[in-house]
Design a protein around this motif. Structure first.
Motif, PDB file in Angstrom:
ATOM      1  N   GLU A 295      -1.569   4.509 -14.520  1.00 54.18           N
ATOM      2  CA  GLU A 295      -0.661   3.380 -14.742  1.00 54.18           C
ATOM      3  C   GLU A 295      -1.343   2.288 -15.555  1.00 54.18           C
ATOM      4  OE1 GLU A 295       0.900   5.434 -11.018  1.00 54.18           O
ATOM      5  OE2 GLU A 295      -1.048   4.983 -11.914  1.00 54.18           O
ATOM      6  N   SER A 298      -1.406   3.392 -19.125  1.00 49.16           N
ATOM      7  CA  SER A 298      -0.063   3.305 -19.693  1.00 49.16           C
ATOM      8  C   SER A 298       0.281   1.877 -20.106  1.00 49.16           C
ATOM      9  CB  SER A 298       0.963   3.829 -18.690  1.00 49.16           C
ATOM     10  OG  SER A 298       2.271   3.744 -19.211  1.00 49.16           O
ATOM     11  N   ASN A 304       1.778   7.407 -21.251  1.00 46.19           N
ATOM     12  CA  ASN A 304       1.838   7.898 -19.882  1.00 46.19           C
ATOM     13  C   ASN A 304       1.113   9.245 -19.864  1.00 46.19           C
ATOM     14  OD1 ASN A 304       2.695   9.404 -17.546  1.00 46.19           O
ATOM     15  ND2 ASN A 304       4.425   8.019 -17.299  1.00 46.19           N
TER      16      ASN A 304
END
Length: 404
Positions: A295, A298, A304
């Protein structure tokens, strides 16, 4: 569905939801093999065609039963790929591929991404700088190492993940006490020199042996420090194109090429030693990094890792071209700790940079993002102090008594 392929995903930990979702959205049949203990976890069942459960968890799995089950599944299904979503599943996936002759990483290459001794020896043979190390097979070799390589040293389980089970040793007598206590398990460990320094991780996506994407981050508190003494886990990506970024990515290229990773995700760790300023390889894995680092990546990059990895697998089984999404170059960081509260109230952390709150019970953690690396580091320092004061708790590290 036209050009639909069938993939088996193995995970004995609850993770990889974005991988499973994207793999299904790309028009594939998705099977998941996981542990019976994870039956009630919120897997994305709408995106999984069928789930198969193995008794126990991880080391409890009977590989012969696993092979028999997948073999029976293949009687009525053509299996196009087997994917290991977690560190501990690499051996399972390579075992199945070898026995069932399915394309992908085999057992020898798989060891380079699971067995820390194999990693050390492979890196050395490829001319990649390592800490000094020694296997625990031969008493003479151990004594020679202890007599010639300055302490402290660390005893590391060869196939455990992260800093699990590591023992720090300061003298030869204590070293032999620990080795003798290991008994017949001693061959499952290696001995290496402890080198103080800053620890980094490089998270990558690979296709046909080439790195399509990588991002370098620094552990502000290392996993080993946390496992040995508790503390607040923190990591943030470093300045793009800085000297450290370039140096680490150069070594990372050597590791990915030398270790033979053809495609997928990789999470690799490096240390910049304080005494000589050089970059040394620590360890690697053919997976997405844990502790919500995906995360964090990202938020910093727009990539991702789980979804991109699924798209890479999809392109491979279908023989289509994969195109990486557009990458942005911003900054993100994570701060995470065990919490004394089941559902900690983090509403007081209200800065506009907060973009993700860790959803796990008995954990308190946040991810922040900004176009300023300096701002990220300021927030992580502030949040670490506040979490320590109001939320953090320390749980004694479990002794590793069932080694891989």
């Amino acid at each position: 569905m036209e050009n639909s392929k069938t993939l088996i995903c193995i995970s004995n930990y609850f993770k990889g939801a974005d991988f499973l979702i994207n793999l299904k959205n790309l028009g594939n049949k998705v099977y998941l093999i996981t542990s019976e203990k994870l039956r009630d976890k919120p897997w994305p069942f709408d995106h999984i065609d069928e789930v198969f459960y193995m008794a126990g968890q991880d080391t409890d799995w009977n590989l012969e039963h696993l092979l028999l089950g997948v073999g029976n599944l293949m009687k009525s299904n053509k299996i196009d790929a087997i994917v290991a979503l977690d560190d501990y599943d690499v051996e399972k996936a390579t075992y199945l591929r070898e026995n069932l002759r399915i394309d992908g990483m085999g057992q020898t290459t798989g060891r380079y991404f699971r067995d820390k001794l194999a990693m050390r020896m492979r890196a050395k043979s490829c001319g990649i700088s390592n800490p000094n190390f020694c296997s625990l097979f031969n008493d003479h070799d151990i004594n020679t190492f202890a007599d010639t390589i300055s302490a402290p040293w660390v005893l590391k389980p060869r196939s455990e993940a992260s800093a699990s089970g590591i023992i720090k040793v300061y003298d030869k007598e204590t070293l032999w006490i620990h080795i003798n206590e290991m008994g017949n398990n001693r061959f499952k460990y290696l001995l290496e020199q402890f080198r103080p320094g800053d620890v980094y991780h490089c998270d990558s996506l690979v296709l046909n042996g080439k790195i399509l994407f990588s991002i370098t981050s620094k552990y502000l508190t290392t996993p080993m420090e946390i496992s040995q003494g508790g503390g607040i886990f923190r990591s943030a990506n470093i300045e793009y194109d800085s000297d450290d970024d370039k140096a680490i990515k150069a070594v990372n290229e050597q590791v990915i090429k030398g270790f033979g990773l053809k495609h997928g995700a990789a999470h690799s760790e490096y240390i910049k030693c304080k005494d000589d300023g050089k970059i040394y390889f620590l360890e690697t894995s053919s997976r997405v990094g844990g502790a919500h680092l995906a995360e964090m990546v990202s938020e910093a990059s727009n990539i991702n890792l789980w979804a991109a990895w699924a798209a890479i697998e999809n392109s491979l089984v279908k023989g289509t071209k994969y195109t990486l999404p557009k990458v942005k170059k911003e900054y993100a960081g994570i701060v995470l700790t065990l919490s004394k509260f089941q559902h900690p109230d983090l509403s007081s952390f209200s800065d506009p940079e907060v973009c993700f709150r860790v959803p796990l019970e008995y954990h308190a953690g946040l991810i922040v993002k900004s176009d300023s690396s300096k701002r990220i580091l300021e927030l992580l320092d502030d949040y670490a102090n506040r979490l320590t004061a109001d939320f953090a708790t320390v749980v004694e590290q479990k002794k590793v008594d069932k080694l891989h």
